[in-house]
Design a protein around this motif. Structure first.
Motif, PDB file in Angstrom:
ATOM      1  N   GLU A 169       0.832  -1.201   0.000  1.00 56.34           N
ATOM      2  CA  GLU A 169       0.000   0.000   0.000  1.00 56.34           C
ATOM      3  C   GLU A 169       0.868   1.252   0.000  1.00 56.34           C
ATOM      4  OE1 GLU A 169      -3.123  -0.297   2.732  1.00 56.34           O
ATOM      5  OE2 GLU A 169      -3.254  -2.444   2.492  1.00 56.34           O
ATOM      6  N   SER A 189      -0.162  -6.403   4.440  1.00 53.61           N
ATOM      7  CA  SER A 189      -1.597  -6.666   4.243  1.00 53.61           C
ATOM      8  C   SER A 189      -1.731  -7.604   3.051  1.00 53.61           C
ATOM      9  CB  SER A 189      -2.321  -5.352   3.943  1.00 53.61           C
ATOM     10  OG  SER A 189      -3.544  -5.591   3.258  1.00 53.61           O
ATOM     11  N   GLN A 191      -3.769  -7.325   0.863  1.00 51.35           N
ATOM     12  CA  GLN A 191      -4.553  -6.524  -0.079  1.00 51.35           C
ATOM     13  C   GLN A 191      -4.405  -6.935  -1.547  1.00 51.35           C
ATOM     14  OE1 GLN A 191      -6.761  -4.203   0.850  1.00 51.35           O
ATOM     15  NE2 GLN A 191      -7.364  -3.955  -1.280  1.00 51.35           N
ATOM     16  N   LYS A 194      -5.574 -10.553  -2.264  1.00 50.71           N
ATOM     17  CA  LYS A 194      -7.010 -10.844  -2.196  1.00 50.71           C
ATOM     18  C   LYS A 194      -7.731 -10.256  -3.411  1.00 50.71           C
ATOM     19  CE  LYS A 194      -8.170  -7.492   1.464  1.00 50.71           C
ATOM     20  NZ  LYS A 194      -9.062  -7.243   2.575  1.00 50.71           N
ATOM     21  N   ARG A 213       3.937  -4.556  10.210  1.00 48.77           N
ATOM     22  CA  ARG A 213       4.052  -3.114   9.974  1.00 48.77           C
ATOM     23  C   ARG A 213       5.278  -2.598  10.716  1.00 48.77           C
ATOM     24  NH1 ARG A 213      -1.614  -1.012   8.247  1.00 48.77           N
ATOM     25  NH2 ARG A 213      -2.215  -2.923   7.170  1.00 48.77           N
ATOM     26  N   GLU A 215       5.968   0.235  11.525  1.00 47.32           N
ATOM     27  CA  GLU A 215       5.686   1.585  12.038  1.00 47.32           C
ATOM     28  C   GLU A 215       6.363   1.772  13.397  1.00 47.32           C
ATOM     29  OE1 GLU A 215       1.607   0.684  12.412  1.00 47.32           O
ATOM     30  OE2 GLU A 215       1.101   1.217  10.351  1.00 47.32           O
ATOM     31  N   LEU A 223       0.702  -2.812  17.044  1.00 44.38           N
ATOM     32  CA  LEU A 223       1.661  -3.910  17.127  1.00 44.38           C
ATOM     33  C   LEU A 223       2.460  -3.887  15.832  1.00 44.38           C
ATOM     34  CD1 LEU A 223      -0.831  -6.657  18.325  1.00 44.38           C
ATOM     35  CD2 LEU A 223       1.111  -5.802  19.663  1.00 44.38           C
ATOM     36  N   TYR A 331      -6.428   2.033  -4.024  1.00 47.40           N
ATOM     37  CA  TYR A 331      -7.378   1.021  -4.509  1.00 47.40           C
ATOM     38  C   TYR A 331      -8.830   1.334  -4.128  1.00 47.40           C
ATOM     39  CZ  TYR A 331      -6.105  -0.575   0.195  1.00 47.40           C
ATOM     40  OH  TYR A 331      -5.822  -0.618   1.531  1.00 47.40           O
ATOM     41  N   GLU A 353     -10.688   2.850  15.841  1.00 47.58           N
ATOM     42  CA  GLU A 353     -10.856   2.275  14.501  1.00 47.58           C
ATOM     43  C   GLU A 353     -10.503   0.797  14.562  1.00 47.58           C
ATOM     44  OE1 GLU A 353      -8.032   3.559  11.340  1.00 47.58           O
ATOM     45  OE2 GLU A 353      -8.196   1.417  10.886  1.00 47.58           O
ATOM     46  N   ILE A 354     -11.399  -0.047  14.027  1.00 46.25           N
ATOM     47  CA  ILE A 354     -11.063  -1.475  14.043  1.00 46.25           C
ATOM     48  C   ILE A 354     -11.007  -2.103  12.651  1.00 46.25           C
ATOM     49  CG2 ILE A 354     -11.743  -1.950  16.419  1.00 46.25           C
ATOM     50  CD1 ILE A 354     -14.362  -3.002  15.446  1.00 46.25           C
ATOM     51  N   THR A 355     -11.584  -1.434  11.663  1.00 47.74           N
ATOM     52  CA  THR A 355     -11.559  -1.992  10.305  1.00 47.74           C
ATOM     53  C   THR A 355     -11.493  -0.880   9.275  1.00 47.74           C
ATOM     54  OG1 THR A 355     -13.171  -3.634  11.077  1.00 47.74           O
ATOM     55  CG2 THR A 355     -12.752  -3.583   8.718  1.00 47.74           C
ATOM     56  N   SER A 356     -10.771  -1.128   8.186  1.00 53.29           N
ATOM     57  CA  SER A 356     -10.873  -0.287   6.993  1.00 53.29           C
ATOM     58  C   SER A 356     -11.297  -1.165   5.834  1.00 53.29           C
ATOM     59  CB  SER A 356      -9.523   0.314   6.598  1.00 53.29           C
ATOM     60  OG  SER A 356      -9.062   1.157   7.595  1.00 53.29           O
ATOM     61  N   ARG A 360     -13.347  -1.430  -4.451  1.00 50.09           N
ATOM     62  CA  ARG A 360     -12.036  -1.200  -5.066  1.00 50.09           C
ATOM     63  C   ARG A 360     -12.165  -0.667  -6.488  1.00 50.09           C
ATOM     64  NH1 ARG A 360     -10.293  -2.444   0.068  1.00 50.09           N
ATOM     65  NH2 ARG A 360     -10.483  -4.662   0.528  1.00 50.09           N
ATOM     66  N   TRP A 398     -12.551  -5.798   3.133  1.00 49.79           N
ATOM     67  CA  TRP A 398     -12.078  -5.079   4.324  1.00 49.79           C
ATOM     68  C   TRP A 398     -11.021  -5.879   5.075  1.00 49.79           C
ATOM     69  CZ3 TRP A 398     -13.486  -8.634   7.948  1.00 49.79           C
ATOM     70  CH2 TRP A 398     -14.739  -9.254   7.862  1.00 49.79           C
ATOM     71  N   GLY A 401      -8.624  -5.821  12.316  1.00 56.09           N
ATOM     72  CA  GLY A 401      -7.552  -6.212  13.231  1.00 56.09           C
ATOM     73  C   GLY A 401      -8.097  -7.092  14.348  1.00 56.09           C
TER      74      GLY A 401
HETATM   75  P1  AMO Z   1      -5.550  -0.751   7.464  1.00 55.15           P
HETATM   76  O1  AMO Z   1      -4.113  -0.418   7.235  1.00 55.15           O
HETATM   77  O2  AMO Z   1      -6.445   0.358   7.902  1.00 55.15           O
HETATM   78  O3  AMO Z   1      -6.208  -1.335   6.142  1.00 55.15           O
HETATM   79  O4  AMO Z   1      -5.646  -1.919   8.511  1.00 55.15           O
HETATM   80  C1  AMO Z   1      -6.880  -2.556   8.765  1.00 55.15           C
HETATM   81  C2  AMO Z   1      -7.061  -2.839  10.242  1.00 55.15           C
HETATM   82  O5  AMO Z   1      -5.958  -3.569  10.741  1.00 55.15           O
HETATM   83  C3  AMO Z   1      -5.684  -3.209  12.074  1.00 55.15           C
HETATM   84  N1  AMO Z   1      -4.329  -2.676  12.181  1.00 55.15           N
HETATM   85  C4  AMO Z   1      -3.511  -2.847  13.240  1.00 55.15           C
HETATM   86  N2  AMO Z   1      -3.689  -3.498  14.391  1.00 55.15           N
HETATM   87  C5  AMO Z   1      -2.665  -3.503  15.270  1.00 55.15           C
HETATM   88  N3  AMO Z   1      -1.475  -2.906  15.056  1.00 55.15           N
HETATM   89  C6  AMO Z   1      -1.240  -2.234  13.913  1.00 55.15           C
HETATM   90  N4  AMO Z   1      -0.055  -1.658  13.701  1.00 55.15           N
HETATM   91  C7  AMO Z   1      -2.292  -2.191  12.927  1.00 55.15           C
HETATM   92  N5  AMO Z   1      -2.408  -1.638  11.708  1.00 55.15           N
HETATM   93  C8  AMO Z   1      -3.643  -1.943  11.269  1.00 55.15           C
HETATM   94  C9  AMO Z   1      -6.701  -2.170  12.459  1.00 55.15           C
HETATM   95  C10 AMO Z   1      -7.106  -1.599  11.123  1.00 55.15           C
HETATM   96  O6  AMO Z   1      -8.395  -1.041  11.151  1.00 55.15           O
HETATM   97  N6  AMO Z   1      -5.700  -3.346   3.153  1.00 55.15           N
HETATM   98  C11 AMO Z   1      -6.514  -2.560   4.087  1.00 55.15           C
HETATM   99  C12 AMO Z   1      -7.803  -3.255   4.411  1.00 55.15           C
HETATM  100  C13 AMO Z   1      -8.773  -3.357   3.257  1.00 55.15           C
HETATM  101  O7  AMO Z   1      -9.102  -2.308   2.658  1.00 55.15           O
HETATM  102  O8  AMO Z   1      -9.215  -4.476   2.943  1.00 55.15           O
HETATM  103  C14 AMO Z   1      -5.698  -2.323   5.357  1.00 55.15           C
HETATM  104  O9  AMO Z   1      -4.760  -3.044   5.682  1.00 55.15           O
HETATM  105  O10 AMO Z   1      -7.788  -2.838  13.076  1.00 55.15           O
END
Ligand code: AMO
Length: 430
Positions: A169, A189, A191, A194, A213, A215, A223, A331, A353-356, A360, A398, A401
């Motif tokens: 991404e 991911s 992404q 899928k 990640r 980060e 995490l 995407y 936030e729990i899901t994105s 697409r 989606w 996490g």
């Molecule tokens: P995104 O990067 O928002 O979207 O991640 C989706 C969900 O994953 C969880 N998450 C995490 N949980 C713990 N630690 C982290 N560092 C962390 N980063 C993300 C969160 C977040 O909402 N490819 C897209 C999804 C999609 O569009 O299908 C994606 O990865 O709950």
């Protein structure tokens, strides 16, 4: 001596019979002539009683053992209303499986809590605490419910590679690995894969797997290796993907309601389960935080403070839809009539936030231009773009996490409580 029964398998029907039980010595109360041993196994704590005048040697051996030693004990099951389970096992023979060293790195039944680092350094001991273990029982139940629900909706489970050649991404946030004589990455991911499988004709897939990640966040909700629950579905838009997400979360909560109530009595609040999750647009959310004193500009992402404002208005689950195209990944499909907005959504719980997810982009030319607009190089996405070249249906999906959802179910404030072996900026062991 081999253990033949666990604590919860015993009951009044066993009174008067001899059994072999086994577990960890959680506590010993020695009254001089009689001693009560609390023996913990995977499903409970059983009282094992030893009487000095019946067997002096056994009494001595058992009462001398340090806490947390593992033993098997043979004896008769007898009724005892004083015992926690209403009965006890009167020890006749014992075998020491493994004697625990002293002192213990942390207490299993002590009231004082060890700090997080001590707990994680000694996770084997930390997990012997019922409260800690029960989070992972719930985690397993949550994932089983999710798999069940998605299977019922026609999704099949897939596994995509975690060692990959290119960023998913965008370029940042990736761990590099040495892959023979090349450089590779740990996937952040599934992404691209899928979406690729939508071209392959699977139509409905899900994956539960690790996501990495790099980060440098040192927070209670990030995490560096987390568990991502991902879906992708064809001939579907973002509304369909939100429906599946809502169904998934509700199924997971409903199936484990009793366990969840123990941790988080508020979550049961009928509202979350009986009614549809509210769906508010990004514009409405911006309006709401601005009318509560925030100075955020339209087009920005919500800061922690702004998420807190949203959380006050919407303490349960809700969706934020129709995001600015510029702040969502390449995407996410822009609306035809308003390309500055896209078909992306987030699922929130209060301020979290729990899901994105999103519908697409499935049109090859649009996808190329979206990549370029986000300063990515289409050539880096070769295999992904191939899948868009020879027929791919409209699709949406989606990523949820697992630890974030479990945090909500168990009302934990630190995400490290929701994964057995957290990986964060400082921790790589155990
Ligand atoms: P995104 O990067 O928002 O979207 O991640 C989706 C969900 O994953 C969880 N998450 C995490 N949980 C713990 N630690 C982290 N560092 C962390 N980063 C993300 C969160 C977040 O909402 N490819 C897209 C999804 C999609 O569009 O299908 C994606 O990865 O709950």
């Amino acid at each position: 001596m081999k253990r033949e029964r666990t604590s919860s398998s015993l009951g009044p029907e066993d009174f008067g019979t001899k059994v072999t039980v086994g577990g960890w010595i959680q506590d010993i109360r020695n009254l001089g002539g009689i001693a009560f041993v609390q023996l913990r196994d995977r499903d409970g704590v059983l009282q094992v009683t030893t009487i000095k005048k019946q067997d002096k040697e056994l009494f001595k051996l058992l009462t001398k053992l340090p806490r947390e030693s593992v033993v098997t004990v043979r004896g008769e099951v007898v009724e005892n209303q004083q015992a926690r389970m209403g009965f006890e096992v009167l020890a006749e023979a014992m075998e020491i499986g493994s004697e625990a060293a002293t002192p213990l790195p942390l207490g299993v039944i002590d009231m004082v809590d060890a700090d997080m680092d001590t707990r994680l350094d000694n996770r084997f001991m930390d997990l012997r605490k019922e409260e800690v273990l029960s989070i992972f029982r719930l985690r397993a139940a949550m994932l089983a419910s999710i798999r069940d629900y998605l299977a019922g909706e026609g999704f099949i489970e897939v596994h995509t590679p975690k060692i990959v050649a290119a960023a998913t991404e965008g370029g940042t946030d990736l761990f590099t690995v040495k892959y023979f004589d090349r450089e590779a990455y740990l996937n952040q991911s599934p992404q691209l894969f899928k979406q690729y499988l939508m071209s392959a004709g699977f139509e409905r897939i899900y994956e539960v797997g690790p996501a990495f990640r790099a980060e440098p966040h040192d927070t209670s909700k990030h995490l560096n290796e987390y568990t991502s629950i991902d879906i992708e579905m064809s001939f579907a838009d973002e509304e369909d993907a939100m429906d599946i997400l809502e169904g998934t979360v509700k199924a997971a909560v409903r199936d484990s309601l009793e366990a969840i109530q123990h941790f988080n009595p508020e979550l049961k609040g009928g509202d979350d389960l009986e009614k549809p999750f509210p769906r508010i647009t990004y514009d409405e959310a911006v309006e709401l935080v601005r009318s509560n004193g925030s100075k955020m500009e339209h087009g920005e992402d919500f800061s922690a403070e702004e998420e807190a404002i949203l959380g006050e208005q919407y303490p349960g689950f809700y969706f934020i839809t129709r995001w600015p195209t510029a702040i969502k990944p390449f995407y996410a499909l822009p609306f035809d009539d308003r390309p500055e907005e896209c078909r992306a959504f987030d699922l929130m719980y209060g301020s979290k936030e729990i899901t994105s997810g999103a519908q697409r982009v499935h049109q090859l030319e649009l996808l190329r231009s979206r990549l370029i607009e986000q300063d990515l190089v289409p050539e880096d996405f070769g295999f992904y773009l191939d899948a868009f070249t020879y027929g791919i249906p409209p699709h949406a999906g989606w990523g949820l996490g697992a630890e974030r959802l479990l945090m909500i179910m168990t009302a934990q404030t630190n995400i490290r409580e929701c994964i057995l072996f957290p990986r964060d900026m400082k921790r790589l062991v155990p």
